[in-house]
Design an enzyme around this catalytic site. Structure first.
Site, PDB file in Angstrom:
ATOM      1  CG  ASP A 162      -9.425  -6.657  23.113  1.00  0.00           C
ATOM      2  OD1 ASP A 162      -9.301  -7.376  24.027  1.00  0.00           O
ATOM      3  OD2 ASP A 162      -9.230  -4.812  24.078  1.00  0.00           O
ATOM      4  CB  CYS A 205      -0.905   0.017   1.083  1.00  0.00           C
ATOM      5  SG  CYS A 205      -1.957  -1.203   1.121  1.00  0.00           S
ATOM      6  CG  HIS A 206       1.317   3.992  -3.769  1.00  0.00           C
ATOM      7  ND1 HIS A 206       0.865   2.898  -4.132  1.00  0.00           N
ATOM      8  CD2 HIS A 206       2.466   3.460  -3.843  1.00  0.00           C
ATOM      9  CE1 HIS A 206       1.065   2.398  -5.252  1.00  0.00           C
ATOM     10  NE2 HIS A 206       2.451   3.242  -4.950  1.00  0.00           N
ATOM     11  CG  MET A 238      -5.737  -1.643  -0.171  1.00  0.00           C
ATOM     12  SD  MET A 238      -7.345  -3.268  -0.398  1.00  0.00           S
ATOM     13  CE  MET A 238      -6.329  -4.241   1.330  1.00  0.00           C
ATOM     14  CD  GLU A 239      -5.481   3.263   2.210  1.00  0.00           C
ATOM     15  OE1 GLU A 239      -3.970   3.871   2.196  1.00  0.00           O
ATOM     16  OE2 GLU A 239      -6.161   2.631   0.823  1.00  0.00           O
TER      17      GLU A 239
END
Length: 171
Positions: free
Chosen positions: A126, A76-77, A111-112
């Site tokens: 969690d 990823c950039h 992707m982010e």
């Protein structure tokens, strides 16, 4: 037309060169959900989860994850993130998350957005894991599912969507 992998050259992984691309406004929205027990859903609804505010913690975690995506996904950039919105909602048997990421850059932000959704849902898990465990310490019913890209926009389609969103807020 056969599609090719842009991140593989001669059998080796490589980061795609985007230096010749123009900076363009871009947006990506991703979603997913975590299935929880009815008791856990009620604890989230009533704010009685022992670890604290589940949604506040998950929102902060999603924002941090979006910003650190290039550190965890090797090809990823690093791109300038200009905005992040995180929406969480309690349903009957699941909590859903939607993360919208915006940039003005040379490559997309899907992707982010996917990373933000994944980490938001992992953070919910969690926060409530003590309530979700069975007597053996396992999670027989808890599951994260349906992580996907809902929308990816760039350039003119991004500007049109932004204008439409402004209209809705003015009504």
């Amino acid at each position: 037309m056969e599609k090719s992998f842009t991140h593989i050259e001669a059998g080796r992984a490589k980061m795609v060169d985007i230096s010749e691309k123009n900076n363009v406004p871009r947006l990506a929205r991703a979603a997913g959900e975590i299935v929880l027990s009815a008791e856990t859903i009620e604890k989230i609804r009533t704010g009685t989860v022992e670890k604290g505010n589940v949604f506040s913690t998950a929102r902060v975690a999603a924002v941090l994850a979006v910003k650190k995506t290039p550190e965890t996904i090797p090809l990823c950039h690093q791109i300038p993130i200009t905005g992040i919105d995180v929406d969480l909602e309690v349903g009957d048997d699941a909590v859903s998350a939607v993360v919208e990421v915006r940039t003005v850059g040379k490559t997309g932000v899907e992707m982010e957005a996917l990373t933000g959704v994944s980490v938001a849902l992992l953070t919910v898990w969690d926060m409530v894991k003590s309530a979700e465990k069975d007597e053996s310490g396992n999670y027989p019913h808890t599951q994260i599912r349906n992580i996907r890209v809902l929308e990816k926009l760039k350039g003119q389609s991004f500007e049109e969507a932004k204008a439409e969103k402004r209209k809705v807020h003015l009504k």
